[in-house]
Design an enzyme around this catalytic site. Structure first.
Site, PDB file in Angstrom:
ATOM      1  N   CYS A 241      25.718  32.847  46.829  1.00 49.00           N
ATOM      2  CA  CYS A 241      24.551  32.993  45.961  1.00 49.00           C
ATOM      3  C   CYS A 241      24.869  33.940  44.818  1.00 49.00           C
ATOM      4  O   CYS A 241      25.252  35.089  45.055  1.00 49.00           O
ATOM      5  CB  CYS A 241      23.354  33.499  46.753  1.00 49.00           C
ATOM      6  SG  CYS A 241      21.877  33.711  45.737  1.00 49.00           S
TER       7      CYS A 241
ATOM      8  N   GLY B 255      26.503  19.972  45.595  1.00 44.18           N
ATOM      9  CA  GLY B 255      26.501  19.972  44.138  1.00 44.18           C
ATOM     10  C   GLY B 255      26.356  18.586  43.555  1.00 44.18           C
ATOM     11  O   GLY B 255      27.222  17.727  43.738  1.00 44.18           O
TER      12      GLY B 255
ATOM     13  N   ALA C 228      20.441  19.883  47.491  1.00 48.01           N
ATOM     14  CA  ALA C 228      19.525  20.983  47.188  1.00 48.01           C
ATOM     15  C   ALA C 228      18.438  20.532  46.233  1.00 48.01           C
ATOM     16  O   ALA C 228      17.310  20.246  46.631  1.00 48.01           O
ATOM     17  CB  ALA C 228      20.300  22.173  46.623  1.00 48.01           C
TER      18      ALA C 228
END
Length: 478
Positions: A176, A282, A305
């Protein structure tokens, strides 16, 4: 012949025995029959044993916990702060997510939480002083990975032990780039401190029960050589899976993920012979896009995500359309039934978007306006209708039981791997024009807006930076 003292201890002589019977054997020949029933088995007379029954075939061992194989051929929900809330995870499982990652929780925070179980809904809450920091439900436990933000092996172990009864695996956040992680040496800061990173993973694997998996999520380093060195050390800690977010620390969501770099990493890990799954993260847009990503990268599984943030049903080959009708009301009903935080619920619903077939633009706009003005769940009565949250939850349970998520797998392709296209001058490091959509953290340069890299919405899954209900930018995934 038994010794008299031993006999006196276990036998009660019958007082009617003739006095002429003087021998020990004769004296105890007649005894109270009731005493025989009280006689311990270990001194009973020898008897003929019956023939041993035919041994039964051993039962097939039932494995309820995760193994390294469970991390392969799957499509997973990524860990997302705020967006990875319990209702979102359950809708993802309902629509086909193989496993789900919870949002990152800082180690110290969860240590002071109080675990509370709702007797009506079964929701398990880890409550802080003013709110629930982490919520889960037993229905998701077989598929739930808990992500920890930590920069201390001992604290990481304590945090993992706090929640391990309610999860199936522990994942260490090593990627992160947000300041709330990196300023304390957590998240992406661990990428430049591999000794600490590996010591945390080793401590987790050593202290966790074997049925609790340990995994890690990292980002690419600017140098492929340095990335491979880091991957080698991480894999050797004993983890079950490694997720690679195919962006570097300084790259942001609007930068195209360099997924073509992953193939060499996958080959390298497979060459280590430990059977560790490599998960790609990704720019995957859903179940139907996951195979393309696997063909390009060779990854064992794919993690989603932003597309899941926009539509948790993206894990299905036929994701929901017209989400204003098909998803939003159901999501709100479930959240209210769970007594979920309204502000967090409102944030998640504000992110939902999808293809419109029957819903007109005016209807979609009206729903958004109602949501923006609503102060609580009753403010959405006109959108939701009857608040049948229990029915929504029961439907999720039926869907999970009918189609177990861990059986929802990608089919290994027999076609030769597709080589990534060769682009002249394709960057292998952080693009020099990367612009951060937030104040920069350590090592994240702030550049003028004219250098910002524009990526089509079809690739990113977002038309623009997603606003939060109170303003600002979206809290992106690691």
């Amino acid at each position: 012949m038994f010794a008299p003292l031993l006999l006196d201890r276990y036998f009660k002589p019958d007082l009617r025995v003739p006095s002429s019977a003087s021998s020990v054997t004769t004296r105890f020949m007649f005894f109270d029959a009731r005493a025989a029933l009280r006689r311990p088995l270990h001194i009973m007379t020898r008897r003929t044993h019956s023939a041993s029954p035919i041994p039964r075939a051993p039962k097939r061992a039932r494995i309820d916990h995760l193994t390294s194989k469970d991390f392969k051929n799957g499509v997973f929900l990524a860990p997302m702060v705020r967006s990875g809330a319990l209702p979102t995870r359950l809708f993802a499982l309902k629509h086909g997510a193989t496993m789900v990652w919870g949002p990152e929780m800082v180690d110290k925070a969860i240590l002071h939480a109080e675990r509370v179980v709702d007797p009506t809904t079964g929701v398990i809450s880890y409550n802080g002083k003013s709110r629930a920091m982490f919520t889960t439900h037993p229905i998701e436990k077989p598929y739930l990975i808990y992500q920890i933000g930590s920069a201390d092996p001992d604290l990481a172990v304590q945090a993992a032990k706090t929640v391990m009864q309610d999860v199936s695996g522990i994942d260490l956040n090593c990627g992160c780039p947000k300041p709330f992680s990196t300023h304390s040496g957590m998240g992406a800061a661990l990428l430049t401190n591999p000794d600490l990173l590996c010591s945390i993973l080793e401590a987790l694997r050593r202290e966790m029960p074997p049925e609790i998996t340990v995994s890690a999520k990292i980002r690419l380093l600017p140098s492929q050589e340095d990335t491979l060195k880091l991957v080698e050390r991480v894999v050797n800690t004993g983890i079950s899976a490694l997720t690679v977010h195919c962006r570097t620390r300084n790259m942001r969501d609007k930068d195209r993920a360099t997924i073509e770099r992953l193939r060499e990493i996958v080959t390298f890990v497979e060459g280590m012979g430990k059977g560790i799954a490599v998960i790609e993260n990704g720019d995957c847009l859903g179940w139907n896009d996951a195979q393309r990503v696997r063909d390009v990268t060779g990854a064992h599984s794919v993690m989603i995500a932003r597309a899941a943030e926009s539509n948790p049903s993206c894990f299905s080959p036929t994701p929901l359309q017209d989400v204003e009708r098909t998803l939003v009301p159901s999501y709100l009903r479930l959240a209210r039934y769970f007594d979920h935080n309204w502000g967090l619920t409102k944030f998640c619903v504000a992110q939902f978007k999808g293809r419109h077939v029957a819903v007109k633009k005016t209807e979609a706009t009206a729903m958004r306006q109602t949501l923006a003005q609503a102060k609580d769940f009753p403010g959405m009565d006109d959108i939701v209708g009857p608040w049948t949250g229990k029915d929504e939850f029961d439907e999720i349970v039926r869907a999970i039981e009918a189609n177990p998520p861990r059986e929802h797998r990608l089919i290994a392709s027999s076609a030769p791997a597709i080589e990534p296209p060769v682009e002249s001058g394709a960057p292998e490091t952080t693009p020099p024009g990367t612009q951060n959509p937030e104040p920069p953290g350590s090592g994240a340069p702030l550049l003028p807006n004219l250098y910002r890299t524009a990526v089509p919405a079809m690739v990113t899954g977002h038309d623009a930076t997603t606003p939060t209900p109170g303003g600002g930018v979206t809290v992106a995934a690691m």
